[in-house]
Design a protein around this motif. Structure first.
Motif, short mmCIF file in Angstrom:
data_model
loop_
_atom_site.label_atom_id
_atom_site.label_comp_id
_atom_site.label_asym_id
_atom_site.label_seq_id
_atom_site.Cartn_x
_atom_site.Cartn_y
_atom_site.Cartn_z
N ARG A 1 -6.75 52.10 -9.21
CA ARG A 1 -5.96 51.22 -10.46
C ARG A 1 -4.34 51.45 -10.02
NH1 ARG A 1 -5.42 51.86 -16.77
NH2 ARG A 1 -5.32 49.70 -17.37
N TYR B 1 -22.72 47.34 -13.30
CA TYR B 1 -21.49 47.95 -13.30
C TYR B 1 -20.50 47.51 -14.47
CZ TYR B 1 -23.10 50.46 -9.44
OH TYR B 1 -24.09 51.22 -8.75
N LEU C 1 -8.80 52.72 -18.74
CA LEU C 1 -10.04 51.72 -18.03
C LEU C 1 -10.85 52.91 -17.73
CD1 LEU C 1 -9.13 48.80 -15.91
CD2 LEU C 1 -10.81 50.47 -15.26
N TYR C 2 -12.16 52.29 -18.23
CA TYR C 2 -13.40 53.10 -17.69
C TYR C 2 -14.14 52.17 -16.73
CZ TYR C 2 -12.08 55.32 -22.08
OH TYR C 2 -11.51 56.20 -23.13
N TRP C 3 -14.91 52.71 -15.89
CA TRP C 3 -16.11 52.16 -15.04
C TRP C 3 -17.58 52.83 -15.64
CZ3 TRP C 3 -16.12 47.69 -12.56
CH2 TRP C 3 -15.04 47.33 -11.97
N SER D 1 -12.06 48.78 -21.44
CA SER D 1 -10.57 49.34 -21.56
C SER D 1 -10.30 49.74 -23.03
CB SER D 1 -9.70 48.17 -21.12
OG SER D 1 -9.66 47.10 -22.12
N PRO E 1 -8.26 44.70 -17.17
CA PRO E 1 -8.59 44.82 -18.59
C PRO E 1 -7.69 44.06 -19.71
CG PRO E 1 -6.98 46.36 -17.63
CD PRO E 1 -7.57 45.43 -16.69
N CYS F 1 -17.15 47.68 -16.89
CA CYS F 1 -15.39 47.92 -17.14
C CYS F 1 -15.43 48.03 -18.51
CB CYS F 1 -14.84 47.33 -16.18
SG CYS F 1 -13.05 47.77 -16.42
N GLN G 1 -14.47 40.71 -15.46
CA GLN G 1 -14.99 41.25 -14.20
C GLN G 1 -15.40 40.17 -13.34
OE1 GLN G 1 -17.22 44.79 -16.75
NE2 GLN G 1 -17.34 45.10 -14.65
N CYS H 1 -11.99 44.55 -11.86
CA CYS H 1 -11.91 44.47 -13.39
C CYS H 1 -10.26 44.31 -13.76
CB CYS H 1 -12.41 45.84 -14.02
SG CYS H 1 -12.05 45.94 -15.72
N SER I 1 -8.27 47.23 -11.62
CA SER I 1 -8.95 48.09 -10.90
C SER I 1 -9.94 47.43 -10.09
CB SER I 1 -9.54 48.95 -12.19
OG SER I 1 -10.29 50.12 -11.55
#
Lengths: 114, 115
Positions: free
Chosen positions: A69, A90, A32-34, A94, A25, A92, A6, A23, A75
């Motif tokens: 993304r 924040y 992928l998540y935030w 994966s 991953p 990130c 990140q 980000c 992303s």
């Protein structure tokens, strides 16, 4: 194996300014998540991607937050305009699966809005 | 106990003692639970997980207990070491939104290990 990357690690902006987080991953992870983590609290999901498609953005404040993304790998998460209450880390994450399990987290970007 | 704002519940233990961290989860429909460790300036790191068809699972120096009747999880750390000092979060996997399951994190407990 490299972890989730990140950048930037830290960002200080004034309210009403814009900011973007990036980000990268783990290679091969389709999901992928935030997350947003306010000081003293657990992470809260903002958005989930599966490849380049959005699976869940029900928790994303869409009036000011956006994420993309485009090629299904990296992303970006953007806030425009920022508010004081957006000060948070924040994160990130994966995952190689879509079930929500096996999430690997990056180090996070710490945002301070003045 | 409950944390409010910046005040995380804190557990202070002596090095070598056993630690027990507790967590109450929210949703009876959750079927998978994870404990994460988060050190200062880092992202959450997986420790151990458990599915709802189990009551207990053991790892290296860690044990997770699940009581579905009262929606309670605990993490036991044996022979706690200074390197165990961190904030510990439980998370439950609950299907909401458009996904198969999303993690809902608890508020966290700060573990401090005294040498």
């Amino acid at each position: 194996e490299a972890g989730v990357a990140q950048s930037p690690r830290y960002k200080i902006i004034e309210k009403r300014q814009s900011v973007a987080f990036w980000c990268n991953p783990i290679s091969g992870h389709a999901t992928l998540y935030w997350y947003q983590q306010i000081l003293g609290q657990g992470p809260k999901l903002l958005i989930q991607f599966q490849n380049n498609g959005v699976v869940d953005d029900s928790q994303l404040p869409k009036d000011r937050f956006s994420a993309e993304r485009l090629k299904g790998v990296d992303s970006t998460l953007k806030i425009q305009p920022a508010k004081l209450e957006d000060s948070a880390v924040y994160l990130c994450a994966s995952s190689p699966v879509t079930s929500g399990e096996t999430q690997y987290f990056g180090p996070g970007t710490r945002l301070l809005v003045l | 106990g409950e944390s409010v704002g910046l005040h995380l519940p804190t557990l202070s233990v002596q090095e070598g003692d056993n630690s027990i961290i507790n967590c109450a989860y929210s949703n009876s429909a959750s079927d998978y639970f994870i404990w994460y460790k988060q050190e200062s300036g880092k992202g959450p790191q997986f420790i151990i997980d458990i599915r709802s068809n189990m009551d207990k699972r053991q790892g290296q120096r860690v044990t997770v207990l699940l009581n579905k009747t009262v929606k309670h999880l605990s993490l036991q750390i044996a022979a706690t070491q200074p390197g165990d000092s961190a904030v510990y979060f439980c998370a439950e996997l609950y299907p909401y939104g458009g996904s198969q399951g999303n993690l809902i994190f608890g508020k966290g407990t700060k573990l401090s290990v005294k040498p």
